[in-house]
Write a protein that holds these residues in place. Structure first.
Motif, PDB file in Angstrom:
ATOM      1  N   ALA A  91       0.827  -1.204   0.000  1.00  0.00           N
ATOM      2  CA  ALA A  91       0.000   0.000   0.000  1.00  0.00           C
ATOM      3  C   ALA A  91       0.868   1.264   0.000  1.00  0.00           C
ATOM      4  CB  ALA A  91      -0.943  -0.004   1.194  1.00  0.00           C
ATOM      5  N   LEU A  92       1.934   1.261   0.770  1.00  0.00           N
ATOM      6  CA  LEU A  92       2.833   2.421   0.797  1.00  0.00           C
ATOM      7  C   LEU A  92       3.463   2.656  -0.581  1.00  0.00           C
ATOM      8  CD1 LEU A  92       4.615   1.923   4.238  1.00  0.00           C
ATOM      9  CD2 LEU A  92       3.056   3.781   3.607  1.00  0.00           C
ATOM     10  N   ASP A  97       0.895   4.165  -2.801  1.00  0.00           N
ATOM     11  CA  ASP A  97       0.736   5.586  -2.478  1.00  0.00           C
ATOM     12  C   ASP A  97       1.833   6.406  -3.145  1.00  0.00           C
ATOM     13  OD1 ASP A  97      -1.603   5.693  -0.949  1.00  0.00           O
ATOM     14  OD2 ASP A  97      -0.533   5.283   0.928  1.00  0.00           O
ATOM     15  N   GLU A  98       3.071   5.929  -3.065  1.00  0.00           N
ATOM     16  CA  GLU A  98       4.199   6.642  -3.666  1.00  0.00           C
ATOM     17  C   GLU A  98       4.080   6.718  -5.184  1.00  0.00           C
ATOM     18  OE1 GLU A  98       7.788   4.786  -2.306  1.00  0.00           O
ATOM     19  OE2 GLU A  98       7.485   5.443  -0.243  1.00  0.00           O
ATOM     20  N   LYS A 142      -1.186   6.061  -6.590  1.00  0.00           N
ATOM     21  CA  LYS A 142      -2.345   5.190  -6.780  1.00  0.00           C
ATOM     22  C   LYS A 142      -3.065   4.973  -5.448  1.00  0.00           C
ATOM     23  CE  LYS A 142      -0.102   2.764 -10.587  1.00  0.00           C
ATOM     24  NZ  LYS A 142       0.392   1.470 -11.059  1.00  0.00           N
ATOM     25  N   PRO A 143      -3.695   6.030  -4.922  1.00  0.00           N
ATOM     26  CA  PRO A 143      -4.324   5.915  -3.603  1.00  0.00           C
ATOM     27  C   PRO A 143      -5.496   4.928  -3.568  1.00  0.00           C
ATOM     28  CG  PRO A 143      -4.924   7.982  -4.631  1.00  0.00           C
ATOM     29  CD  PRO A 143      -3.859   7.355  -5.492  1.00  0.00           C
ATOM     30  N   ALA A 174      -3.981   1.517  -3.193  1.00  0.00           N
ATOM     31  CA  ALA A 174      -3.439   1.396  -1.836  1.00  0.00           C
ATOM     32  C   ALA A 174      -4.566   1.131  -0.842  1.00  0.00           C
ATOM     33  CB  ALA A 174      -2.677   2.662  -1.457  1.00  0.00           C
ATOM     34  N   ARG A 220      -5.107  -1.954   1.860  1.00  0.00           N
ATOM     35  CA  ARG A 220      -5.329  -1.652   3.280  1.00  0.00           C
ATOM     36  C   ARG A 220      -6.668  -2.210   3.747  1.00  0.00           C
ATOM     37  NH1 ARG A 220      -2.465   3.664   2.222  1.00  0.00           N
ATOM     38  NH2 ARG A 220      -0.444   3.296   3.200  1.00  0.00           N
TER      39      ARG A 220
END
Length: 59
Positions: free
Chosen positions: A27-28, A31-32, A35-36, A39, A43
């Protein structure tokens, strides 16, 4: 060695901490990559696993 065959459930319970860590690491990274939504999907899986584990401990 146990006479009981390994199952998905028994293995996932044994390695739950590692699985949750891997899901959060994924997920992190997502995010980087900007691609929220992706992620959040991973989660969400981790949250469901953690909640299910908590319910099984409460029984």
């Amino acid at each position: 060695m146990s006479d009981q065959p390994e199952t998905v459930g028994s293995l996932s319970q044994l390695y739950l901490g590692n699985i949750l860590y891997a899901l959060e690491t994924c997920a992190l990274a997502l995010d980087e990559q900007g691609k929220p939504t992706d992620a959040a999907f991973y989660r969400g899986i981790a949250r469901k696993l953690a909640e299910a584990h908590g319910r099984s401990k409460a029984e």
